[in-house]
Design a protein around this motif. Structure first.
Motif: not given
Length: 74
Positions: A31-41, A43-51
């Motif tokens: 659960a902790l690994r999946e939680f961390i992976a989802r949060r990291e993903q 953050r990446i999605v939030e950067s879409f459209g910012t480049l």
């Protein structure tokens, strides 16, 4: 490192059930690994459209100018 946590027993039972693991420790670790992976993903999605995007960039010409190892062709 031993840690005592008050985890909702119903949530933990559901986690054990859906994960298929045998121990509570395994379920919490997954659960902790999946939680961390989802949060990291997220953050990446939030950067879409910012480049900045260069509409004049010709990626096909750039590919033709390199060999299979990515080295410039002379």
């Amino acid at each position: 490192m031993a840690t005592n946590l008050a985890i909702d027993p119903e949530l933990l039972d559901r986690a054990l059930s859906v994960s298929g693991v045998r121990t509570k420790k395994e379920a919490v670790t997954i659960a902790l690994r999946e939680f961390i992976a989802r949060r990291e993903q997220a953050r990446i999605v939030e950067s879409f459209g910012t480049l900045d995007w260069d509409d004049d960039y010709d990626y096909k010409a750039d590919r033709r100018s390199r060999d299979l190892d990515g080295e410039p062709v002379e």
